[in-house]
Design a protein around this motif. Structure first.
Motif, PDB file in Angstrom:
ATOM      1  N   ASN A   1       1.091  -1.182  -0.058  1.00 58.24           N
ATOM      2  CA  ASN A   1      -0.081   0.156   0.013  1.00 58.24           C
ATOM      3  C   ASN A   1       0.882   1.459  -0.171  1.00 58.24           C
ATOM      4  O   ASN A   1       0.853   2.029   0.877  1.00 58.24           O
ATOM      5  CB  ASN A   1      -1.132  -0.071   1.317  1.00 58.24           C
ATOM      6  CG  ASN A   1      -1.773  -1.185   1.103  1.00 58.24           C
ATOM      7  OD1 ASN A   1      -3.020  -1.203   0.550  1.00 58.24           O
ATOM      8  ND2 ASN A   1      -1.611  -2.232   1.966  1.00 58.24           N
TER       9      ASN A   1
ATOM     10  N   HIS B   1      -0.320   4.995   0.810  1.00 58.04           N
ATOM     11  CA  HIS B   1      -0.516   5.347   2.218  1.00 58.04           C
ATOM     12  C   HIS B   1       0.161   6.556   2.689  1.00 58.04           C
ATOM     13  O   HIS B   1       1.469   6.632   2.207  1.00 58.04           O
ATOM     14  CB  HIS B   1      -0.231   4.191   3.129  1.00 58.04           C
ATOM     15  CG  HIS B   1      -0.717   4.226   4.470  1.00 58.04           C
ATOM     16  ND1 HIS B   1       0.138   4.739   5.708  1.00 58.04           N
ATOM     17  CD2 HIS B   1      -1.950   3.852   5.012  1.00 58.04           C
ATOM     18  CE1 HIS B   1      -0.709   4.959   6.615  1.00 58.04           C
ATOM     19  NE2 HIS B   1      -1.902   4.186   6.438  1.00 58.04           N
TER      20      HIS B   1
ATOM     21  N   CYS C   1      -3.194 -11.890   1.236  1.00 57.40           N
ATOM     22  CA  CYS C   1      -2.997 -11.706   2.560  1.00 57.40           C
ATOM     23  C   CYS C   1      -3.839 -12.904   3.535  1.00 57.40           C
ATOM     24  O   CYS C   1      -4.688 -12.432   4.350  1.00 57.40           O
ATOM     25  CB  CYS C   1      -3.527 -10.148   3.237  1.00 57.40           C
ATOM     26  SG  CYS C   1      -2.997  -9.959   4.979  1.00 57.40           S
TER      27      CYS C   1
ATOM     28  N   TRP D   1       1.805 -12.090   8.467  1.00 58.70           N
ATOM     29  CA  TRP D   1       1.112 -12.810   9.498  1.00 58.70           C
ATOM     30  C   TRP D   1       1.834 -14.131   9.718  1.00 58.70           C
ATOM     31  O   TRP D   1       1.494 -14.479  11.008  1.00 58.70           O
ATOM     32  CB  TRP D   1      -0.379 -12.849   8.844  1.00 58.70           C
ATOM     33  CG  TRP D   1      -1.653 -13.331   9.741  1.00 58.70           C
ATOM     34  CD1 TRP D   1      -1.759 -14.499  10.424  1.00 58.70           C
ATOM     35  CD2 TRP D   1      -2.466 -12.451  10.273  1.00 58.70           C
ATOM     36  NE1 TRP D   1      -2.756 -14.604  11.167  1.00 58.70           N
ATOM     37  CE2 TRP D   1      -3.231 -13.151  11.142  1.00 58.70           C
ATOM     38  CE3 TRP D   1      -2.624 -11.215  10.057  1.00 58.70           C
ATOM     39  CZ2 TRP D   1      -4.441 -12.307  11.797  1.00 58.70           C
ATOM     40  CZ3 TRP D   1      -3.790 -10.495  10.723  1.00 58.70           C
ATOM     41  CH2 TRP D   1      -4.630 -11.242  11.699  1.00 58.70           C
TER      42      TRP D   1
ATOM     43  N   ASP E   1       1.894  -6.211   2.376  1.00 60.30           N
ATOM     44  CA  ASP E   1       0.735  -5.457   2.726  1.00 60.30           C
ATOM     45  C   ASP E   1       1.246  -4.256   3.410  1.00 60.30           C
ATOM     46  O   ASP E   1       0.415  -3.713   4.319  1.00 60.30           O
ATOM     47  CB  ASP E   1      -0.104  -6.225   3.542  1.00 60.30           C
ATOM     48  CG  ASP E   1      -1.602  -5.683   3.300  1.00 60.30           C
ATOM     49  OD1 ASP E   1      -2.027  -5.098   2.441  1.00 60.30           O
ATOM     50  OD2 ASP E   1      -2.470  -6.006   4.425  1.00 60.30           O
TER      51      ASP E   1
ATOM     52  N   TYR F   1       1.154  -1.862   6.864  1.00 60.97           N
ATOM     53  CA  TYR F   1       0.582  -3.032   7.685  1.00 60.97           C
ATOM     54  C   TYR F   1       1.477  -4.208   7.866  1.00 60.97           C
ATOM     55  O   TYR F   1       2.288  -4.536   7.248  1.00 60.97           O
ATOM     56  CB  TYR F   1      -0.666  -3.334   7.441  1.00 60.97           C
ATOM     57  CG  TYR F   1      -1.710  -1.986   7.049  1.00 60.97           C
ATOM     58  CD1 TYR F   1      -2.040  -1.084   7.747  1.00 60.97           C
ATOM     59  CD2 TYR F   1      -2.127  -1.898   5.642  1.00 60.97           C
ATOM     60  CE1 TYR F   1      -2.641   0.125   7.323  1.00 60.97           C
ATOM     61  CE2 TYR F   1      -2.771  -0.892   5.335  1.00 60.97           C
ATOM     62  CZ  TYR F   1      -3.211   0.202   6.124  1.00 60.97           C
ATOM     63  OH  TYR F   1      -3.690   1.273   5.779  1.00 60.97           O
ATOM     64  N   LEU F   2       1.107  -4.955   8.887  1.00 59.22           N
ATOM     65  CA  LEU F   2       1.792  -6.190   9.238  1.00 59.22           C
ATOM     66  C   LEU F   2       2.974  -6.352   9.400  1.00 59.22           C
ATOM     67  O   LEU F   2       3.784  -7.356   8.575  1.00 59.22           O
ATOM     68  CB  LEU F   2       1.133  -7.380   8.223  1.00 59.22           C
ATOM     69  CG  LEU F   2      -0.484  -7.418   8.237  1.00 59.22           C
ATOM     70  CD1 LEU F   2      -0.773  -8.446   7.218  1.00 59.22           C
ATOM     71  CD2 LEU F   2      -0.802  -7.813   9.655  1.00 59.22           C
TER      72      LEU F   2
ATOM     73  N   ARG G   1       6.591   0.383  11.177  1.00 63.39           N
ATOM     74  CA  ARG G   1       5.862   0.802   9.953  1.00 63.39           C
ATOM     75  C   ARG G   1       6.528  -0.409   9.021  1.00 63.39           C
ATOM     76  O   ARG G   1       7.668  -0.646   9.014  1.00 63.39           O
ATOM     77  CB  ARG G   1       6.243   2.006   9.276  1.00 63.39           C
ATOM     78  CG  ARG G   1       5.726   2.140   7.715  1.00 63.39           C
ATOM     79  CD  ARG G   1       6.006   3.350   7.182  1.00 63.39           C
ATOM     80  NE  ARG G   1       7.442   3.223   6.831  1.00 63.39           N
ATOM     81  CZ  ARG G   1       8.250   4.077   5.990  1.00 63.39           C
ATOM     82  NH1 ARG G   1       7.656   5.296   5.701  1.00 63.39           N
ATOM     83  NH2 ARG G   1       9.372   4.036   5.650  1.00 63.39           N
ATOM     84  N   ASN G   2       5.761  -1.276   8.267  1.00 62.30           N
ATOM     85  CA  ASN G   2       6.111  -2.400   7.434  1.00 62.30           C
ATOM     86  C   ASN G   2       6.597  -1.684   6.290  1.00 62.30           C
ATOM     87  O   ASN G   2       5.972  -0.677   5.852  1.00 62.30           O
ATOM     88  CB  ASN G   2       4.908  -3.419   7.404  1.00 62.30           C
ATOM     89  CG  ASN G   2       5.508  -4.711   6.598  1.00 62.30           C
ATOM     90  OD1 ASN G   2       6.688  -4.879   6.526  1.00 62.30           O
ATOM     91  ND2 ASN G   2       4.585  -5.685   6.181  1.00 62.30           N
TER      92      ASN G   2
END
Length: 262
Positions: free
Chosen positions: A9, A12, A156, A179, A206, A209-210, A223-224
């Motif tokens: 993403n 973002h 995901c 995840w 992702d 996130y994650l 931050r990923n």
């Protein structure tokens, strides 16, 4: 390693101030191609802009996430149709169902999903799908479009073994994220990722996130970002009982073929 992050993403806001540095770190870690996720009308436009600004490195998807189901109007579908005709857009989505957070009413989610699948049946673009805590309705809606769609990836993936193999039985693909590295929520994935055929398996961050919880040292900002895809591949290779190089090569070949990336 030569890796493809199939879901980042990058539109973002957390990447607004240092995207060039993020991309440089990704390439230094072997992530040489990335698909930028479009998950709303504005987000899909932004994903295309980024792909155009970084040809040969970034591509885009165009879709409306279930959290934004209200955007899936006639005008929204027309906008997606135009975006999906652009050569930098390599998949339809992110779309699907999310009953975990229910940020949109479930009837609205189902309607938005169906309308986007109708468009995908026209374009035959690969589908980049989201499903969380909605497996029954998700499979029921997809069944209505059986034989009408292009290739499918459920990105995901966080679900059960049974859900995973429901997807594989349809010849769909599965995207694995950090995840897998979450000892609280993702431990169950480690038990069956070895059973996912290599030609159905892809990897993604992702981001933002994650962030993988097994990354060391853990960044203070949490931050990923795409450079951590290499860490995910290392963890995945260990769980599959194969060399990291083998997992990297297989997931990259699968992603390149699925998205038809140069």
């Amino acid at each position: 390693m030569d890796l493809i992050d199939i879901g980042a993403n990058l539109g973002h806001e957390s990447f607004d101030h240092d995207l060039d540095a993020v991309l440089a770190r990704a390439r230094a870690a072997g992530v040489n191609r990335l698909v930028v996720t479009g998950a709303s009308r504005a987000g899909s436009v932004r994903a295309l802009e980024l792909a155009r600004a970084h040809p040969g490195l970034l591509w885009a998807t165009a879709g409306i996430h279930p959290h934004h189901a209200v955007e899936c109007t006639a005008e929204g579908i027309a906008e997606l149709r135009a975006l999906q005709a652009e050569p930098e857009v390599v998949a339809a989505g992110e779309c699907g169902l999310d009953y975990h957070r229910d940020f949109s009413p479930r009837p609205a989610q189902r309607s938005a999903f169906e309308r986007q699948l109708e468009l995908a049946a026209e374009t035959k673009l690969p589908l980049f799908l989201h499903q969380r805590d909605a497996h029954g309705d998700f499979m029921g809606i997809m069944k209505e479009f059986e034989g009408k769609l292009g290739p499918v990836v459920v990105h995901c993936f966080t679900g059960t073994r049974a859900e995973c193999f429901d997807y594989l039985d349809q010849d769909w693909h599965v995207g694995i994220t950090g995840w897998l590295c979450d000892e609280r929520r993702g431990r169950h994935l480690r038990e069956f990722v070895k059973d996912i055929p290599a030609h159905r398996l892809m990897v993604e961050t992702d981001a933002p996130y994650l962030l993988p919880r097994t990354v060391r040292p853990m960044p203070s900002h949490r931050r990923n970002e795409p450079m951590y895809l290499a860490h995910i591949v290392e963890e995945l290779a260990r769980d599959r009982g194969e060399a990291v190089e083998a997992t990297a090569a297989a997931t990259t070949a699968t992603a390149a073929a699925f998205f038809r990336l140069a």
